[in-house]
Scaffold this active site. Structure first.
Site, PDB file in Angstrom:
ATOM      1  N   HIS A  53      35.289  30.556  43.363  1.00 54.19           N
ATOM      2  CA  HIS A  53      34.937  31.172  44.643  1.00 54.19           C
ATOM      3  C   HIS A  53      33.681  30.455  45.132  1.00 54.19           C
ATOM      4  O   HIS A  53      32.856  30.034  44.293  1.00 54.19           O
ATOM      5  CB  HIS A  53      34.565  32.641  44.482  1.00 54.19           C
ATOM      6  CG  HIS A  53      35.655  33.521  43.967  1.00 54.19           C
ATOM      7  ND1 HIS A  53      35.831  33.776  42.641  1.00 54.19           N
ATOM      8  CD2 HIS A  53      36.607  34.230  44.616  1.00 54.19           C
ATOM      9  CE1 HIS A  53      36.850  34.612  42.482  1.00 54.19           C
ATOM     10  NE2 HIS A  53      37.352  34.892  43.659  1.00 54.19           N
ATOM     11  N   ASP A  56      30.667  31.696  43.294  1.00 55.20           N
ATOM     12  CA  ASP A  56      30.526  31.426  41.859  1.00 55.20           C
ATOM     13  C   ASP A  56      29.620  30.214  41.656  1.00 55.20           C
ATOM     14  O   ASP A  56      28.904  30.102  40.664  1.00 55.20           O
ATOM     15  CB  ASP A  56      31.874  31.091  41.204  1.00 55.20           C
ATOM     16  CG  ASP A  56      32.885  32.205  41.328  1.00 55.20           C
ATOM     17  OD1 ASP A  56      32.480  33.358  41.511  1.00 55.20           O
ATOM     18  OD2 ASP A  56      34.101  31.908  41.243  1.00 55.20           O
ATOM     19  N   MET A  87      41.623  24.213  42.925  1.00 53.93           N
ATOM     20  CA  MET A  87      41.722  25.345  43.851  1.00 53.93           C
ATOM     21  C   MET A  87      40.360  25.950  44.155  1.00 53.93           C
ATOM     22  O   MET A  87      39.504  26.016  43.283  1.00 53.93           O
ATOM     23  CB  MET A  87      42.642  26.387  43.201  1.00 53.93           C
ATOM     24  CG  MET A  87      42.805  27.704  43.899  1.00 53.93           C
ATOM     25  SD  MET A  87      41.462  28.883  43.604  1.00 53.93           S
ATOM     26  CE  MET A  87      42.291  30.113  42.647  1.00 53.93           C
ATOM     27  N   GLU A 180      47.714  35.693  47.669  1.00 50.68           N
ATOM     28  CA  GLU A 180      47.790  36.446  46.401  1.00 50.68           C
ATOM     29  C   GLU A 180      47.918  37.945  46.649  1.00 50.68           C
ATOM     30  O   GLU A 180      46.969  38.607  47.039  1.00 50.68           O
ATOM     31  CB  GLU A 180      46.524  36.150  45.580  1.00 50.68           C
ATOM     32  CG  GLU A 180      46.522  36.881  44.255  1.00 50.68           C
ATOM     33  CD  GLU A 180      45.301  36.530  43.394  1.00 50.68           C
ATOM     34  OE1 GLU A 180      44.626  35.514  43.670  1.00 50.68           O
ATOM     35  OE2 GLU A 180      45.029  37.287  42.463  1.00 50.68           O
ATOM     36  N   LYS A 182      48.335  41.989  45.724  1.00 54.25           N
ATOM     37  CA  LYS A 182      47.909  42.953  44.684  1.00 54.25           C
ATOM     38  C   LYS A 182      48.098  44.348  45.267  1.00 54.25           C
ATOM     39  O   LYS A 182      47.785  44.554  46.438  1.00 54.25           O
ATOM     40  CB  LYS A 182      46.439  42.701  44.332  1.00 54.25           C
ATOM     41  CG  LYS A 182      45.933  43.557  43.174  1.00 54.25           C
ATOM     42  CD  LYS A 182      44.483  43.203  42.792  1.00 54.25           C
ATOM     43  CE  LYS A 182      44.036  44.030  41.594  1.00 54.25           C
ATOM     44  NZ  LYS A 182      42.635  43.766  41.214  1.00 54.25           N
ATOM     45  N   GLU A 216      50.339  36.991  40.666  1.00 52.71           N
ATOM     46  CA  GLU A 216      49.585  37.253  39.430  1.00 52.71           C
ATOM     47  C   GLU A 216      50.338  38.240  38.544  1.00 52.71           C
ATOM     48  O   GLU A 216      50.780  39.290  39.001  1.00 52.71           O
ATOM     49  CB  GLU A 216      48.199  37.791  39.773  1.00 52.71           C
ATOM     50  CG  GLU A 216      47.434  38.188  38.514  1.00 52.71           C
ATOM     51  CD  GLU A 216      45.950  38.442  38.733  1.00 52.71           C
ATOM     52  OE1 GLU A 216      45.314  37.689  39.504  1.00 52.71           O
ATOM     53  OE2 GLU A 216      45.433  39.386  38.116  1.00 52.71           O
ATOM     54  N   HIS A 219      49.179  41.837  38.649  1.00 49.00           N
ATOM     55  CA  HIS A 219      49.302  42.575  39.902  1.00 49.00           C
ATOM     56  C   HIS A 219      50.681  43.201  40.075  1.00 49.00           C
ATOM     57  O   HIS A 219      50.789  44.375  40.426  1.00 49.00           O
ATOM     58  CB  HIS A 219      48.960  41.666  41.084  1.00 49.00           C
ATOM     59  CG  HIS A 219      47.534  41.211  41.077  1.00 49.00           C
ATOM     60  ND1 HIS A 219      47.007  40.357  42.011  1.00 49.00           N
ATOM     61  CD2 HIS A 219      46.499  41.492  40.228  1.00 49.00           C
ATOM     62  CE1 HIS A 219      45.728  40.137  41.747  1.00 49.00           C
ATOM     63  NE2 HIS A 219      45.405  40.810  40.662  1.00 49.00           N
ATOM     64  N   ASP A 244      48.624  32.938  38.869  1.00 42.58           N
ATOM     65  CA  ASP A 244      47.555  33.555  38.088  1.00 42.58           C
ATOM     66  C   ASP A 244      48.170  34.224  36.870  1.00 42.58           C
ATOM     67  O   ASP A 244      48.869  35.235  36.971  1.00 42.58           O
ATOM     68  CB  ASP A 244      46.796  34.597  38.925  1.00 42.58           C
ATOM     69  CG  ASP A 244      45.735  33.963  39.815  1.00 42.58           C
ATOM     70  OD1 ASP A 244      45.636  32.713  39.812  1.00 42.58           O
ATOM     71  OD2 ASP A 244      44.999  34.706  40.494  1.00 42.58           O
ATOM     72  N   ASP A 254      43.095  47.439  36.571  1.00 36.54           N
ATOM     73  CA  ASP A 254      43.303  45.993  36.505  1.00 36.54           C
ATOM     74  C   ASP A 254      42.633  45.442  35.236  1.00 36.54           C
ATOM     75  O   ASP A 254      41.419  45.324  35.164  1.00 36.54           O
ATOM     76  CB  ASP A 254      42.659  45.401  37.765  1.00 36.54           C
ATOM     77  CG  ASP A 254      42.807  43.923  37.856  1.00 36.54           C
ATOM     78  OD1 ASP A 254      43.557  43.335  37.063  1.00 36.54           O
ATOM     79  OD2 ASP A 254      42.159  43.341  38.742  1.00 36.54           O
ATOM     80  N   ASP A 256      43.280  42.420  33.375  1.00 38.89           N
ATOM     81  CA  ASP A 256      43.002  40.977  33.232  1.00 38.89           C
ATOM     82  C   ASP A 256      42.961  40.535  31.777  1.00 38.89           C
ATOM     83  O   ASP A 256      42.047  39.825  31.340  1.00 38.89           O
ATOM     84  CB  ASP A 256      41.669  40.604  33.901  1.00 38.89           C
ATOM     85  CG  ASP A 256      41.785  40.556  35.415  1.00 38.89           C
ATOM     86  OD1 ASP A 256      42.903  40.382  35.933  1.00 38.89           O
ATOM     87  OD2 ASP A 256      40.741  40.698  36.093  1.00 38.89           O
ATOM     88  N   ASP A 286      43.821  33.752  35.233  1.00 37.43           N
ATOM     89  CA  ASP A 286      42.891  34.641  35.943  1.00 37.43           C
ATOM     90  C   ASP A 286      42.705  35.886  35.086  1.00 37.43           C
ATOM     91  O   ASP A 286      43.264  36.947  35.361  1.00 37.43           O
ATOM     92  CB  ASP A 286      43.441  35.001  37.331  1.00 37.43           C
ATOM     93  CG  ASP A 286      42.396  35.753  38.147  1.00 37.43           C
ATOM     94  OD1 ASP A 286      41.226  35.780  37.719  1.00 37.43           O
ATOM     95  OD2 ASP A 286      42.750  36.314  39.199  1.00 37.43           O
TER      96      ASP A 286
HETATM   97  C1  GCO Z   1      41.534  40.264  41.131  1.00 34.20           C
HETATM   98  C2  GCO Z   1      42.080  38.971  41.683  1.00 34.20           C
HETATM   99  C3  GCO Z   1      41.041  37.893  41.815  1.00 34.20           C
HETATM  100  C4  GCO Z   1      41.547  36.709  42.622  1.00 34.20           C
HETATM  101  C5  GCO Z   1      40.436  35.764  42.870  1.00 34.20           C
HETATM  102  C6  GCO Z   1      40.880  34.511  43.549  1.00 34.20           C
HETATM  103  O1  GCO Z   1      42.347  41.076  40.739  1.00 34.20           O
HETATM  104  O2  GCO Z   1      40.318  40.439  41.099  1.00 34.20           O
HETATM  105  O3  GCO Z   1      43.115  38.561  40.858  1.00 34.20           O
HETATM  106  O4  GCO Z   1      40.635  37.479  40.534  1.00 34.20           O
HETATM  107  O5  GCO Z   1      42.568  36.046  41.957  1.00 34.20           O
HETATM  108  O6  GCO Z   1      39.484  36.408  43.617  1.00 34.20           O
HETATM  109  O7  GCO Z   1      41.211  34.772  44.830  1.00 34.20           O
HETATM  110 MN    MN Z   2      44.106  36.696  40.693  1.00 35.17          MN
HETATM  111 MN    MN Z   3      43.770  40.116  39.467  1.00 41.96          MN
END
Ligand code: GCO
Ligand code: MN
Ligand code: MN
Length: 386
Positions: A53, A56, A87, A180, A182, A216, A219, A244, A254, A256, A286
């Site tokens: 990002h 970041d 990316m 993306e 979600k 993702e 998601h 992702d 979420d 991850d 991700d």
């Molecule tokens: C989440 C998302 C993020 C995006 C990222 C890139 O659930 O927080 O997956 O991680 O992928 O912001 O756009």
């Molecule tokens: Mn993501």
């Molecule tokens: Mn995510």
């Protein structure tokens, strides 16, 4: 044998291995890692690239001189290691300004600011050689319906995407935009919650060929949907621009999780699909290490994501080459020429013949041998075959 190498195209976000372990109930448990340090560590582990990002790398409020210094250090690390930045994406969720949406905020000041931030992130990505621009509309959603925003948000989002694609063309950046979806988190409900809804939106854009998906695992899984099917649909549409990878339990926050940590069988069939699909883009993780971990745990997490992918890839190859699997699949897809001649594009003759068709009774009583086929997959996964 399962050693990650750059040709496997594994990537991580600065925000993933750099995750400091904050959650809604607890503060950070790990120190921030410097971006150039992350680059060196990822290269050591055999990754191909690092994604980011805007914030970041360049925290909000950084002066132009500081920005130049950060970029110099970061580019030096990239040169030293050969790591790529495939990316980039704008952080459109942290700033308090975005609390009721960024590109779909009801406040045109905020929408304009979100757009400015997106254009600047495209400039930054172009400097770093990025070709994929991810748009994650995490704050583009609502908890309250009384505003009627659900009817307006699509128009604002579409307008912003059209603007960004035109800017990319104007500057000659050549970005491919990966949207993306979600279902929720951080908003109660996010607009464009699934791969299917994003695909439908793309058809309404001015430059649909520049837009695809960044689906993702977590998601679709949060919503109880089948991620393998979602990816298959994106592939069918020619729209898998990025992916992702992580893991997640259904109906949870979420999580991850490390790739393969939870749904091994779905991960196996996902890798099987990706590896046989011709998709040659980045395999981006991700995800982040559990909050219980120190820095050692972070690198164990990163290595684990890549190793699990490579192990599943090998298992998928062995599964597809297993003669018993092949025989079952030959039978599964056996196609008699007689009905085949009645299918395909419409003709009035075919319609007549179809109306005269009688289904042989055996088509009702046949078995599809899916129990045997699935058991073979399980046995490959458990390591007793292949
Ligand atoms: C989440 C998302 C993020 C995006 C990222 C890139 O659930 O927080 O997956 O991680 O992928 O912001 O756009
Ligand atoms: Mn993501
Ligand atoms: Mn995510």
């Amino acid at each position: 044998m399962y050693e990650p190498r750059p040709e496997h195209k594994f990537t991580f976000g600065l925000w993933t291995v750099g995750n400091i372990g904050r959650d809604p109930f607890g503060e950070a448990v790990r120190a921030r890692l410097e971006p150039d340090y992350v680059v060196h560590k990822l290269a050591e582990l055999g990754a191909y690239g690092v994604n980011l990002h805007d914030e970041d790398l360049i925290p909000r409020g950084t002066s132009p001189t500081e920005r130049a210094a950060i970029l110099r250090r970061f580019k030096k690390a990239l040169e030293e290691t050969g790591l790529k930045v495939p990316m980039v994406t704008a952080n459109l969720f942290s700033d308090p300004a975005f609390k009721d949406g960024a590109l779909t905020s009801p406040d045109p000041w905020v929408r304009a600011y979100a757009l400015k931030k997106s254009l600047e992130t495209m400039d930054l990505g172009a400097e770093l050689g990025a070709q994929i621009y991810v748009v994650w509309p995490g704050r583009e959603g609502a908890e309250v319906e009384a505003t009627g925003k659900a009817q307006k948000a699509w128009g604002w989002f579409r307008e912003a995407l059209n603007f960004m694609a035109a800017y990319s063309e104007d500057q000659g950046y050549g970005y491919r935009f990966a949207l993306e979806p979600k279902p929720n988190e951080p908003r109660g409900d996010i607009y464009l919650p699934t791969v299917g809804s994003m695909l439908a939106l793309i058809g309404t854009l001015e430059r649909p060929h520049l837009f695809g998906l960044n689906p993702e695992f977590a998601h679709e899984t949060m919503a109880g949907l089948n991620f393998v099917h979602a990816v298959a649909q994106a592939l069918d549409a020619g729209k898998l621009f990025h992916i992702d990878l992580n893991d997640q339990r259904m109906s949870r926050f979420d999580q991850d999780l490390r790739f393969g940590a939870e749904n091994l069988k779905a991960s196996f069939f996902l890798v099987d699909l990706l590896e046989h699909s011709g998709y040659d883009g980045p395999r981006h993780f991700d995800a982040h290490a559990l909050r219980t971990e120190d820095e050692v745990g972070v690198w164990a997490f990163a290595r684990g994501c890549m190793r699990t992918y490579l192990i599943l890839k090998e298992k998928a190859r062995a599964f597809r080459e297993d003669p018993e699997v092949k025989a079952l699949l030959d039978e599964y897809y056996r196609a008699d020429p007689e009905p085949l001649a009645l299918l395909g594009p419409y003709s009035p003759e075919k319609a007549q013949k179809l109306k005269a068709l009688t289904l042989p009774e055996v088509r009702r009583s046949r078995g599809y041998a899916l129990e045997a086929l699935d058991q073979l997959a399980v046995e490959h996964l458990l390591g007793v075959r292949g």
